[in-house]
Design an enzyme around this catalytic site. Sequence first.
Site, mmCIF file in Angstrom:
data_model
loop_
_atom_site.group_PDB
_atom_site.id
_atom_site.type_symbol
_atom_site.label_atom_id
_atom_site.label_comp_id
_atom_site.label_asym_id
_atom_site.label_seq_id
_atom_site.Cartn_x
_atom_site.Cartn_y
_atom_site.Cartn_z
ATOM 1 N N GLN A 103 0.759 -1.065 -0.313
ATOM 2 C CA GLN A 103 0.226 0.235 0.142
ATOM 3 C C GLN A 103 0.821 1.326 0.041
ATOM 4 O O GLN A 103 0.177 2.284 -0.408
ATOM 5 C CB GLN A 103 -1.210 0.126 1.584
ATOM 6 C CG GLN A 103 -1.781 1.093 1.569
ATOM 7 C CD GLN A 103 -2.705 0.701 2.814
ATOM 8 O OE1 GLN A 103 -1.726 1.681 3.408
ATOM 9 N NE2 GLN A 103 -3.876 0.437 2.795
ATOM 10 N N ALA A 285 -12.707 3.179 2.992
ATOM 11 C CA ALA A 285 -12.691 4.021 2.951
ATOM 12 C C ALA A 285 -11.466 4.939 3.114
ATOM 13 O O ALA A 285 -11.014 5.906 2.745
ATOM 14 C CB ALA A 285 -13.938 4.895 3.847
ATOM 15 N N HIS A 308 -8.951 7.271 11.003
ATOM 16 C CA HIS A 308 -7.946 7.072 10.215
ATOM 17 C C HIS A 308 -8.538 7.360 9.203
ATOM 18 O O HIS A 308 -7.400 8.344 8.340
ATOM 19 C CB HIS A 308 -8.052 4.926 9.705
ATOM 20 C CG HIS A 308 -7.012 4.429 10.475
ATOM 21 N ND1 HIS A 308 -6.900 3.744 11.749
ATOM 22 C CD2 HIS A 308 -6.188 4.240 9.818
ATOM 23 C CE1 HIS A 308 -5.979 2.506 11.779
ATOM 24 N NE2 HIS A 308 -4.906 3.166 10.462
#
EC number: 6.5.1.4
Length: 338
Positions: A103, A285, A308
């Site tokens: 990521q 999200a 987050h």
Amino acid sequence: MKRMIALDGAQGEGGGQILRSALSLSMITGQPFTITGIRAGRAKPGLLRQHLTAVKAAAEICRATVEGAELGSQRLVFRPGTVRGGDYRFAIGSAGSCTLVLQTVLPALWFADGPSRVEVSGGTDNPSAPPADFIRRVLEPLLAKIGVHQQTTLLRHGFYPAGGGVVATEVSPVASFNSLQLGERGNIVQMRGEVLLAGVPRHVAEREIATLAGSFSLHEQNIHNLPRDQGPGNTVSLEVESENITERFFVVGEKRVSAEVVAAQLVKEVKRYLASPAAVGEYLADQLVLPMALAGTGEFTVAHPSCHLLTNIAVVERFLPVRFGLIETDGVTRVSIE
């Protein structure tokens, strides 16, 4: 010379997401940053192996100069160079999450000078990180709509705490970004339950599937027995395919926690998602903020903006000339680029 961006690692949720997002954005924009108080909100603050691997991976891919890249460090200075495509391999050396390392570096490779392949070894089924199947089945189809073409393959599972898993992603440079519009989830098309077992009795999976089937009408029920040497480990997942989006939820089994309790945790999470008409779940999200910001347009709906999510938005806005708007109506929050 570009200005140095100063970040407070204790901001918002105070975890590793601030660092990962900053690394991605620094590589993309060429802006250097310094971060203090890394993971200040965690029981063990500072860089763990997973975070250190992400830092070293980012540095290798863009030939960055780095200060503070060592285990336990709570301060880091990162000065990026030019992102280069290529064939990369990184080893975490623990059960730290492979997907969180991916990521960090994959968004930068969307801007590389050619295609890339990134292979990371470590943990694949970690209770605090998205598994590879989430990336493959949920995130990547949405990225494709935005214009990002990458393909993730799980080569070997690695459960916590042993690790030993391997995940690889092939990615191509992005020609242009499209707008992602995820305002409505739409009607449910089907739901699929899945259990992974490695070195765990099959009756555990059967009880977990039975618990899921007691709450939802499952179109598919799959049990996958993995080689014993990839465990011991157990993950139970439930995939919700709707007209406009596919979401996937998971819980990793733990020692001395019954199969019924593990599956019940998953049932609770899925019911919370289905109780709202919002399109996007809490974990997804977080992952849509950066690609949407790079596109400069788009929107999605989420039931509850997590800490987050808000932290990620704040970091993105420090690096990119974008502003996010959050509007709450009837228990649904619409997140969009203003």
